[in-house]
Design a protein around this motif. Structure first.
Motif, PDB file in Angstrom:
ATOM      1  N   THR A 160       0.924  -1.242   0.154  1.00 30.91           N
ATOM      2  CA  THR A 160       0.145   0.116   0.060  1.00 30.91           C
ATOM      3  C   THR A 160       0.743   1.317  -0.113  1.00 30.91           C
ATOM      4  N   LYS A 161       0.313   2.320  -0.772  1.00 28.34           N
ATOM      5  CA  LYS A 161       1.204   3.315  -0.567  1.00 28.34           C
ATOM      6  C   LYS A 161       1.165   4.123   0.773  1.00 28.34           C
ATOM      7  N   THR A 162       0.284   3.913   1.634  1.00 27.42           N
ATOM      8  CA  THR A 162       0.270   4.285   2.997  1.00 27.42           C
ATOM      9  C   THR A 162       0.594   3.193   3.951  1.00 27.42           C
ATOM     10  N   PRO A 163       1.944   3.150   4.709  1.00 26.90           N
ATOM     11  CA  PRO A 163       2.366   2.250   5.456  1.00 26.90           C
ATOM     12  C   PRO A 163       1.241   1.687   6.452  1.00 26.90           C
ATOM     13  N   SER A 192       8.478   4.562  -3.952  1.00 25.35           N
ATOM     14  CA  SER A 192       8.562   3.921  -5.229  1.00 25.35           C
ATOM     15  C   SER A 192       8.779   2.512  -5.174  1.00 25.35           C
ATOM     16  N   LYS A 193       9.350   1.966  -4.198  1.00 23.74           N
ATOM     17  CA  LYS A 193       9.578   0.641  -3.973  1.00 23.74           C
ATOM     18  C   LYS A 193       8.673   0.451  -2.476  1.00 23.74           C
ATOM     19  N   ARG A 194       8.069  -0.585  -2.453  1.00 22.63           N
ATOM     20  CA  ARG A 194       7.178  -0.824  -1.317  1.00 22.63           C
ATOM     21  C   ARG A 194       6.923  -2.363  -1.062  1.00 22.63           C
ATOM     22  N   TYR A 195       6.772  -2.792   0.130  1.00 24.92           N
ATOM     23  CA  TYR A 195       6.579  -4.197   0.192  1.00 24.92           C
ATOM     24  C   TYR A 195       5.564  -4.574   1.564  1.00 24.92           C
ATOM     25  N   ARG A 196       5.159  -5.886   1.436  1.00 23.93           N
ATOM     26  CA  ARG A 196       4.133  -6.330   2.370  1.00 23.93           C
ATOM     27  C   ARG A 196       4.324  -7.745   2.740  1.00 23.93           C
ATOM     28  N   ILE A 197       4.267  -7.864   4.130  1.00 24.89           N
ATOM     29  CA  ILE A 197       4.525  -9.426   4.538  1.00 24.89           C
ATOM     30  C   ILE A 197       3.269  -9.777   5.462  1.00 24.89           C
ATOM     31  N   VAL A 198       2.697 -10.687   4.891  1.00 25.78           N
ATOM     32  CA  VAL A 198       1.594 -11.338   5.674  1.00 25.78           C
ATOM     33  C   VAL A 198       1.703 -12.753   6.063  1.00 25.78           C
ATOM     34  N   ALA A 199       1.802 -12.750   7.128  1.00 24.03           N
ATOM     35  CA  ALA A 199       1.987 -14.238   7.776  1.00 24.03           C
ATOM     36  C   ALA A 199       0.888 -14.669   9.015  1.00 24.03           C
ATOM     37  N   MET A 200       0.759 -16.077   8.970  1.00 22.45           N
ATOM     38  CA  MET A 200      -0.338 -16.585   9.951  1.00 22.45           C
ATOM     39  C   MET A 200      -0.065 -17.929  10.179  1.00 22.45           C
ATOM     40  N   VAL A 201      -0.200 -18.212  11.310  1.00 21.55           N
ATOM     41  CA  VAL A 201      -0.293 -19.503  11.772  1.00 21.55           C
ATOM     42  C   VAL A 201      -1.528 -19.982  12.661  1.00 21.55           C
ATOM     43  N   ASP A 225       7.560   0.873  -8.472  1.00 24.80           N
ATOM     44  CA  ASP A 225       6.845   1.969  -9.395  1.00 24.80           C
ATOM     45  C   ASP A 225       8.048   2.425 -10.320  1.00 24.80           C
ATOM     46  N   VAL A 226       8.415   1.833 -11.532  1.00 27.31           N
ATOM     47  CA  VAL A 226       9.093   1.946 -12.492  1.00 27.31           C
ATOM     48  C   VAL A 226       9.240   3.717 -12.845  1.00 27.31           C
ATOM     49  N   ASP A 228       5.858   6.935 -13.009  1.00 27.72           N
ATOM     50  CA  ASP A 228       4.462   7.275 -12.550  1.00 27.72           C
ATOM     51  C   ASP A 228       3.476   6.786 -13.497  1.00 27.72           C
ATOM     52  N   LYS A 229       3.867   6.034 -14.623  1.00 30.77           N
ATOM     53  CA  LYS A 229       3.009   5.189 -15.458  1.00 30.77           C
ATOM     54  C   LYS A 229       3.283   3.867 -15.670  1.00 30.77           C
ATOM     55  N   THR A 230       4.083   3.311 -14.954  1.00 27.50           N
ATOM     56  CA  THR A 230       4.462   1.724 -15.127  1.00 27.50           C
ATOM     57  C   THR A 230       4.960   1.103 -13.638  1.00 27.50           C
ATOM     58  N   SER A 231       4.339   0.010 -13.276  1.00 25.58           N
ATOM     59  CA  SER A 231       4.292  -0.462 -12.068  1.00 25.58           C
ATOM     60  C   SER A 231       4.476  -2.268 -12.224  1.00 25.58           C
ATOM     61  N   LEU A 232       5.372  -2.809 -11.305  1.00 27.57           N
ATOM     62  CA  LEU A 232       5.391  -4.101 -11.220  1.00 27.57           C
ATOM     63  C   LEU A 232       5.461  -4.533  -9.772  1.00 27.57           C
ATOM     64  N   THR A 233       4.376  -5.440  -9.525  1.00 30.74           N
ATOM     65  CA  THR A 233       4.392  -6.094  -8.290  1.00 30.74           C
ATOM     66  C   THR A 233       4.489  -7.532  -8.316  1.00 30.74           C
ATOM     67  N   LEU A 234       5.542  -7.984  -7.567  1.00 29.27           N
ATOM     68  CA  LEU A 234       5.914  -9.352  -7.272  1.00 29.27           C
ATOM     69  C   LEU A 234       5.235 -10.246  -6.164  1.00 29.27           C
ATOM     70  N   LEU A 235       4.388 -11.307  -6.570  1.00 33.31           N
ATOM     71  CA  LEU A 235       3.681 -11.815  -5.551  1.00 33.31           C
ATOM     72  C   LEU A 235       4.220 -13.406  -5.233  1.00 33.31           C
ATOM     73  N   ALA A 236       4.091 -13.616  -3.907  1.00 29.35           N
ATOM     74  CA  ALA A 236       4.424 -14.963  -3.517  1.00 29.35           C
ATOM     75  C   ALA A 236       3.553 -15.428  -2.236  1.00 29.35           C
ATOM     76  N   SER A 237       3.394 -17.013  -2.202  1.00 24.05           N
ATOM     77  CA  SER A 237       2.702 -17.242  -1.186  1.00 24.05           C
ATOM     78  C   SER A 237       3.031 -18.733  -0.885  1.00 24.05           C
ATOM     79  N   TYR A 238       3.015 -19.152   0.346  1.00 23.39           N
ATOM     80  CA  TYR A 238       3.276 -20.554   0.938  1.00 23.39           C
ATOM     81  C   TYR A 238       2.226 -20.821   1.847  1.00 23.39           C
TER      82      TYR A 238
END
Length: 700
Positions: A160-163, A192-201, A225-226, A228-238
């Motif tokens: 998200t753009k807002t932490p 311009s570079k953001r992350y998110r970590i979601v974890a649960m047990v 955010d390469v 203001d017109k180009t964006s790439l989001t990498l996604l992974a889950s286990y």
């Protein structure tokens, strides 16, 4: 016009009149406050950015706030207050069962197709979701090969753009405990570079004796955010699941009807030593977008998936006409994996003119899945191993064929699909909305087995299919928008269908057509919306369960299935701080030329939920929610089996101590009602008993 259709048309006319009367009776309070913003709600599953209230079909969205308020633990539980939804198998903790308008639905994650065939499917963790979108009815013009009930698109949590950060702990009935974290923040100072970590047990037991489940979930994501017109989001889950699968499947005689003059204890377990459930899922993918200018945009999504499953579960094996005496217990073993790759991309052009606002989209997608596993029994659906006293399962004798019942044979199936699609929407002078979509697909399915008891007479299909949809809606300043829509679906299964004797084959794809028309009410003076929809689905070559000559439960193709009905849905805030959701669905589902009623298909479904924020009454931070769910009566396969209707109540209480701490408590099936969800082929599927949960969250 036959009497059945006459009845349906009268119903929808009455429903429309009642909804209009309700609108006229409401006080004009929207100018004083606004709790709900109905028009701005959109759904990614539509693939173009439009309001769900300004599209000519039924679309529903369940947001993160609702998932939290109801302490949702399973995907199908999240749809309990969605019109047209029905879970036909009740409290099955290791699988999600979703029927919409009487038919199965296809699951997507971020618009990507999820594999589901036999006992192999993608299990999705609700804690990792931002929202759930439901497109009701056929959607093959957008997604190709898909089920006729519609698509359920699961939108995952992303940077998200807002932490934002939170940690939570939960506890409740059946020894339920859970801990989770959700961190979203900037990786660079400029954001311009953001992350998110979601974890649960978590872990929990079932109300069935000697069954339990535990899960570990981890989902990191990273956005770049390469420009203001180009964006790439990498996604992974286990995700890793384990435990002993519960089977809330009981004999109809002994549950709905007396068996030898008695009824079976609903906590009874027919599980056996060695039963086990172990599942691991890994996903990796990306979302890429680029805006060439204000009018032309490109989007690309992809996902690689791998699932490993070991399932050994034992349950009662009840012939549909077995009314007394002992019963068989069957053990099912599935040990294998699924590999998959999905890819979708499209180009969208939007332009606003003096008279027309136009949106045009062109794209193509590809999907590939390969499923290999070992399984026992004919049809890969298990085999009897014991004969037991259904009231005291410990009193048992080995089955005559128990020595070979657990023999494993290789099974495999694969599916490939390539599709080219397009859709166009045009709005004329903000009054007339017209929408059309079309798609061409080529589908290849293969299936085979080494089981000598199964003679595969047709092990592949190569099919091409053209699907289309069209809709029209009238828009006006009064917020009363009538619409009509036509849509199609086709679905190709990789499961072998029983023909006769030992002969099996891959069936031809099912084909479904739906006409839907209705009215969406969103006037300025109403805080919320009221929708009424009539639908008529016709399906040919549908798949249903059948019982072979030796008593095995199998899948068989049938010629015709119809479902006609209507839905009434309201989400309004009649007074400040009060939100009310009301839903009613009528479905008349029949099969064959004689229009016989279908098992596991209640005609009436209804729900209501009211949530009130007590802040203005002096109880700052306190919210109360109460709900009621009604499932109408249905029939089973045996002529004497009737499933009675059931009404259950839910409760939610939330309290925010301050801007950081809050607690949310829920109780489902408040009065612990014992009821049966549905029945078929001699089985009765129990509904979930009372469950209480509470979650304490710290936010910063």
């Amino acid at each position: 016009m036959d009497s059945r259709n006459t009845f349906s048309y009268r119903k929808i006319s009455l429903a429309t009149a009642l909804a209009a009367a309700a609108l006229a009776a409401q006080p004009a309070l929207a100018d004083e406050y606004e709790t709900l913003d109905a028009v701005s709600v959109t759904a990614e599953a539509l693939k173009i950015d439009v309001s769900t209230q300004e599209t000519p079909q039924t679309v529903n969205v369940v947001g993160r706030q609702e998932l939290d308020e109801k302490n949702i633990r399973k995907l199908d539980d999240s749809l309990r207050y969605t019109p047209g939804f029905f879970n036909q198998f009740g409290a099955d903790y290791d699988t999600d069962w979703i029927k919409i308008r009487g038919f199965d639905a296809t699951t997507l994650v971020d618009g990507q197709r999820q594999y589901k065939d036999g006992f192999f499917d993608s299990t999705v963790e609700p804690y990792g979701l931002e929202s759930i979108e439901v497109l009701q009815g056929p959607a093959s013009s957008l997604y190709g090969d898909s089920q006729p009930g519609g698509v359920v698109n699961l939108v995952t949590k992303k940077p998200t753009k807002t932490p934002q950060h939170n940690v939570s702990i939960s506890g409740g009935s059946n020894k339920y405990v859970q801990a989770g974290i959700d961190f979203a923040d900037n990786a660079t100072e400029d954001g311009s570079k953001r992350y998110r970590i979601v974890a649960m047990v978590n872990r929990e037991d079932s109300f069935i004796k000697d069954t339990d489940k535990h899960r570990v979930y981890f989902a990191p994501s990273f956005t770049i955010d390469v420009s203001d017109k180009t964006s790439l989001t990498l996604l992974a889950s286990y995700a890793k699941d384990g435990g002993v699968a519960n089977g809330s499947f009981f004999p109809a005689y002994g549950t709905l009807l007396p068996r030898d003059g008695k009824y079976i204890d609903p906590h009874t377990s027919y599980g056996l030593p060695g039963d086990d459930y172990d599942k691991e899922q890994t996903n990796f993918g990306w979302e890429f977008s680029h805006a060439f200018n204000d009018n032309l945009k490109y989007k690309q999504t992809a996902n690689f998936s791998y699932t490993d499953l070991y399932l050994r579960t034992s349950s009662i094996w009840s012939a549909w006409n077995n009314t007394s005496g002992d019963l068989s217990v069957a053990t099912l073993i599935n040990d294998g994996s699924v590999k998959g790759f999905t890819f979708d991309n499209n180009l969208t052009y939007s332009a606003e003119g003096e008279s027309f606002n136009n949106t045009i989209q062109l794209g193509f997608d590809y999907q590939w899945f390969e499923n290999k596993w070992l399984a026992n029994g004919s049809g890969g659906l298990g085999a009897p191993v014991l004969t037991v006293n259904p009231f005291i399962p410990s009193i048992s004798t080995p089955d005559n064929d128990a020595a070979t019942a657990l023999d494993l044979y290789s099974w495999n199936r694969s599916k490939k699909q390539f599709g080219i699609y397009g859709q166009a929407q045009s709005v004329f002078r903000d009054t007339l909305l017209m929408k059309v979509g079309a798609r061409w697909d080529t589908v290849n399915v293969n299936a085979d087995t080494t089981n000598p008891a199964v003679n595969v007479v047709k092990n592949s299909i190569d099919d091409t299919h053209f699907s289309w949809n069209a809709g029209i809606m009238i828009l006006n300043d009064y917020g009363i928008s009538p619409y009509a829509n036509y849509s199609e679906a086709f679905f190709a299964t990789g499961s072998l269908s029983w023909l006769s004797g030992a002969s099996y084959a891959i069936p031809d794809p099912t084909e479904t057509k739906q006409f839907e028309y209705g009215v969406k009410f969103t006037p300025d003076w109403l805080d919320g919306y009221i929708n009424v929809a009539f639908f008529d689905l016709k399906q040919k070559n549908y798949l249903a369960q059948a019982v072979s000559a030796d008593g095995s439960l199998l899948t068989k193709a049938n010629p015709r299935m119809d479902a006609t009905g209507f839905e009434i849905q309201a989400r309004v805030s009649p007074v400040k701080n009060l939100t009310v959701d009301l839903n009613y669905t009528y479905i008349d589902k029949t099969q064959g030329s004689n229009e016989e009623r279908v098992a596991q298909s209640p005609k009436h479904l209804a729900s209501a939920w009211a949530a009130y924020d007590l802040s203005d009454l002096g109880a700052v931070g306190l919210t109360l929610g109460v709900g009621v769910r009604y499932t109408g009566g249905s029939i089973g396969t045996a002529p004497a089996v009737r499933v009675p209707d059931a009404t259950v109540y839910d409760l939610a209480v939330g309290y925010a101590f301050d801007k950081h701490w809050n607690i949310q408590g829920t109780v489902t099936n408040l009065f612990d009602k014992e009821y049966v969800q549905s029945s078929d082929f001699g089985f009765a599927y129990l509904g979930e008993r009372r469950v209480a949960r509470a979650t304490l969250t710290y936010n910063w």
